[in-house]
Design a protein around this motif. Sequence first.
Motif, PDB file in Angstrom:
ATOM      1  N   ALA A  10       0.833  -1.209   0.000  1.00 43.57           N
ATOM      2  CA  ALA A  10       0.000   0.000   0.000  1.00 43.57           C
ATOM      3  C   ALA A  10       0.863   1.253   0.000  1.00 43.57           C
ATOM      4  N   LYS A  11       1.952   1.248   0.770  1.00 42.00           N
ATOM      5  CA  LYS A  11       2.831   2.417   0.816  1.00 42.00           C
ATOM      6  C   LYS A  11       3.469   2.684  -0.539  1.00 42.00           C
ATOM      7  N   HIS A  12       3.910   1.622  -1.198  1.00 43.21           N
ATOM      8  CA  HIS A  12       4.580   1.803  -2.487  1.00 43.21           C
ATOM      9  C   HIS A  12       3.592   2.171  -3.592  1.00 43.21           C
ATOM     10  N   PHE A  13       2.412   1.581  -3.564  1.00 40.17           N
ATOM     11  CA  PHE A  13       1.411   1.943  -4.571  1.00 40.17           C
ATOM     12  C   PHE A  13       0.957   3.390  -4.385  1.00 40.17           C
ATOM     13  N   ASP A  14       0.847   3.830  -3.140  1.00 39.53           N
ATOM     14  CA  ASP A  14       0.489   5.226  -2.877  1.00 39.53           C
ATOM     15  C   ASP A  14       1.515   6.147  -3.527  1.00 39.53           C
ATOM     16  N   ARG A  15       2.774   5.834  -3.349  1.00 40.77           N
ATOM     17  CA  ARG A  15       3.857   6.628  -3.937  1.00 40.77           C
ATOM     18  C   ARG A  15       3.828   6.541  -5.466  1.00 40.77           C
ATOM     19  N   ALA A  16       3.583   5.342  -5.988  1.00 39.61           N
ATOM     20  CA  ALA A  16       3.561   5.144  -7.439  1.00 39.61           C
ATOM     21  C   ALA A  16       2.429   5.941  -8.089  1.00 39.61           C
ATOM     22  N   VAL A  17       1.251   5.926  -7.456  1.00 37.80           N
ATOM     23  CA  VAL A  17       0.117   6.692  -7.987  1.00 37.80           C
ATOM     24  C   VAL A  17       0.442   8.182  -7.990  1.00 37.80           C
ATOM     25  N   MET A  18       1.053   8.661  -6.920  1.00 38.05           N
ATOM     26  CA  MET A  18       1.404  10.072  -6.832  1.00 38.05           C
ATOM     27  C   MET A  18       2.394  10.464  -7.928  1.00 38.05           C
ATOM     28  N   LEU A  19       3.399   9.622  -8.155  1.00 33.34           N
ATOM     29  CA  LEU A  19       4.382   9.893  -9.205  1.00 33.34           C
ATOM     30  C   LEU A  19       3.737   9.853 -10.584  1.00 33.34           C
ATOM     31  N   SER A  20       2.822   8.911 -10.782  1.00 34.59           N
ATOM     32  CA  SER A  20       2.126   8.811 -12.065  1.00 34.59           C
ATOM     33  C   SER A  20       1.340  10.081 -12.359  1.00 34.59           C
ATOM     34  N   ARG A  21       0.636  10.573 -11.360  1.00 34.45           N
ATOM     35  CA  ARG A  21      -0.155  11.787 -11.552  1.00 34.45           C
ATOM     36  C   ARG A  21       0.735  13.007 -11.773  1.00 34.45           C
ATOM     37  N   ARG A  22       1.876  13.017 -11.095  1.00 35.60           N
ATOM     38  CA  ARG A  22       2.778  14.161 -11.223  1.00 35.60           C
ATOM     39  C   ARG A  22       3.388  14.229 -12.620  1.00 35.60           C
ATOM     40  N   SER A  23       3.687  13.068 -13.185  1.00 34.84           N
ATOM     41  CA  SER A  23       4.360  13.049 -14.492  1.00 34.84           C
ATOM     42  C   SER A  23       3.403  12.978 -15.675  1.00 34.84           C
ATOM     43  N   GLU A  24       2.238  12.327 -15.493  1.00 32.78           N
ATOM     44  CA  GLU A  24       1.324  12.094 -16.611  1.00 32.78           C
ATOM     45  C   GLU A  24      -0.003  12.826 -16.489  1.00 32.78           C
ATOM     46  N   GLY A  25      -0.254  13.475 -15.366  1.00 29.75           N
ATOM     47  CA  GLY A  25      -1.509  14.182 -15.192  1.00 29.75           C
ATOM     48  C   GLY A  25      -2.405  13.480 -14.176  1.00 29.75           C
ATOM     49  N   LEU A  26      -3.300  14.263 -13.549  1.00 29.75           N
ATOM     50  CA  LEU A  26      -4.136  13.741 -12.472  1.00 29.75           C
ATOM     51  C   LEU A  26      -5.064  12.619 -12.919  1.00 29.75           C
ATOM     52  N   PHE A  27      -5.474  12.648 -14.181  1.00 26.17           N
ATOM     53  CA  PHE A  27      -6.459  11.671 -14.644  1.00 26.17           C
ATOM     54  C   PHE A  27      -5.917  10.798 -15.768  1.00 26.17           C
ATOM     55  N   ASN A  28      -4.626  10.512 -15.728  1.00 25.09           N
ATOM     56  CA  ASN A  28      -4.057   9.654 -16.767  1.00 25.09           C
ATOM     57  C   ASN A  28      -4.506   8.206 -16.584  1.00 25.09           C
ATOM     58  N   GLU A  29      -4.736   7.547 -17.698  1.00 23.11           N
ATOM     59  CA  GLU A  29      -5.284   6.189 -17.680  1.00 23.11           C
ATOM     60  C   GLU A  29      -4.284   5.147 -17.187  1.00 23.11           C
ATOM     61  N   ALA A  30      -2.985   5.453 -17.292  1.00 24.99           N
ATOM     62  CA  ALA A  30      -1.962   4.485 -16.905  1.00 24.99           C
ATOM     63  C   ALA A  30      -1.988   4.157 -15.415  1.00 24.99           C
ATOM     64  N   GLN A  31      -2.629   5.009 -14.608  1.00 25.69           N
ATOM     65  CA  GLN A  31      -2.661   4.760 -13.171  1.00 25.69           C
ATOM     66  C   GLN A  31      -3.736   3.751 -12.759  1.00 25.69           C
ATOM     67  N   LEU A  32      -4.607   3.361 -13.690  1.00 25.73           N
ATOM     68  CA  LEU A  32      -5.711   2.474 -13.325  1.00 25.73           C
ATOM     69  C   LEU A  32      -5.248   1.140 -12.736  1.00 25.73           C
ATOM     70  N   PRO A  33      -4.276   0.451 -13.346  1.00 23.26           N
ATOM     71  CA  PRO A  33      -3.811  -0.801 -12.717  1.00 23.26           C
ATOM     72  C   PRO A  33      -3.202  -0.565 -11.338  1.00 23.26           C
ATOM     73  N   LEU A  34      -2.526   0.570 -11.168  1.00 21.71           N
ATOM     74  CA  LEU A  34      -1.951   0.892  -9.866  1.00 21.71           C
ATOM     75  C   LEU A  34      -3.041   1.120  -8.831  1.00 21.71           C
ATOM     76  N   LEU A  35      -4.095   1.843  -9.239  1.00 21.16           N
ATOM     77  CA  LEU A  35      -5.195   2.123  -8.323  1.00 21.16           C
ATOM     78  C   LEU A  35      -5.900   0.845  -7.882  1.00 21.16           C
ATOM     79  N   GLN A  36      -6.025  -0.113  -8.809  1.00 19.38           N
ATOM     80  CA  GLN A  36      -6.698  -1.366  -8.460  1.00 19.38           C
ATOM     81  C   GLN A  36      -5.892  -2.140  -7.415  1.00 19.38           C
ATOM     82  N   LYS A  37      -4.589  -2.265  -7.633  1.00 21.04           N
ATOM     83  CA  LYS A  37      -3.764  -2.983  -6.663  1.00 21.04           C
ATOM     84  C   LYS A  37      -3.639  -2.214  -5.353  1.00 21.04           C
ATOM     85  N   TYR A  38      -3.622  -0.889  -5.463  1.00 26.21           N
ATOM     86  CA  TYR A  38      -3.593  -0.055  -4.260  1.00 26.21           C
ATOM     87  C   TYR A  38      -4.849  -0.282  -3.429  1.00 26.21           C
TER      88      TYR A  38
END
Length: 209
Positions: A10-38
């Motif tokens: 959970a800690k690492h997925f939280d960080r990964a989602v934050m990095l994804s949003r920072r680099s690709e935008g708040l609503f980028n589709e690439a974060q969906l698999p991360l959000l599911q595992k998170y």
Amino acid sequence: YAGKRYDLAAKHFDRAVMLSRRSEGLFNEAQLPLLQKYADSLTEIGRLEDALKARRYSLRVVERKYGAGSLRYAAQLESVARWYSRIGSYDASRAALRRAIDIIEAAKGADAPELIDPLAALADCDRRQLLDPSQRELPSADDQRRSMFHDPMAQIGPALPASTINSEGQKALERAAAIASSRSDPSPVQLAAVRTQLGDWFQSQKQFD
């Protein structure tokens, strides 16, 4: 996550989602698999409200890109609904699945093969509730749980009696089986899966023949 160390995951997925949003935008589709595992990791360690936030965010991501009337949004609703069912929030699960079914029917018609999975998910939700000991002990639905997991995007109606839940689940599976059988190019794997679930349904009802 693979090692079932969900607290660390959970800690690492939280960080990964934050990095994804920072680099690709708040609503980028690439974060969906991360959000599911998170969300799954948060669920495993009992942080259900945080898991719900992650699930709802995934809906927002899909809605912004594809629209609330799209098949992709319906599929994401089904995913969220299966999570609701898994944690025992059956009313919220049914509400989300009914909305997904309505979206698919509006877009593709009443016999669309895309209906098979949400119909099967609806029956699974109903079966889980009927077999849930905590539900049998309560005179009505768990009001606190209904309130906690109420999704403003999917209106929850009054609690259903067991006979209605039983009828709904069987009809949903029978409809899914009929759609799978009537396809011009039926999938043997899909049809077998639906009929197996229907067999499990009847077995749980002690209708062995």
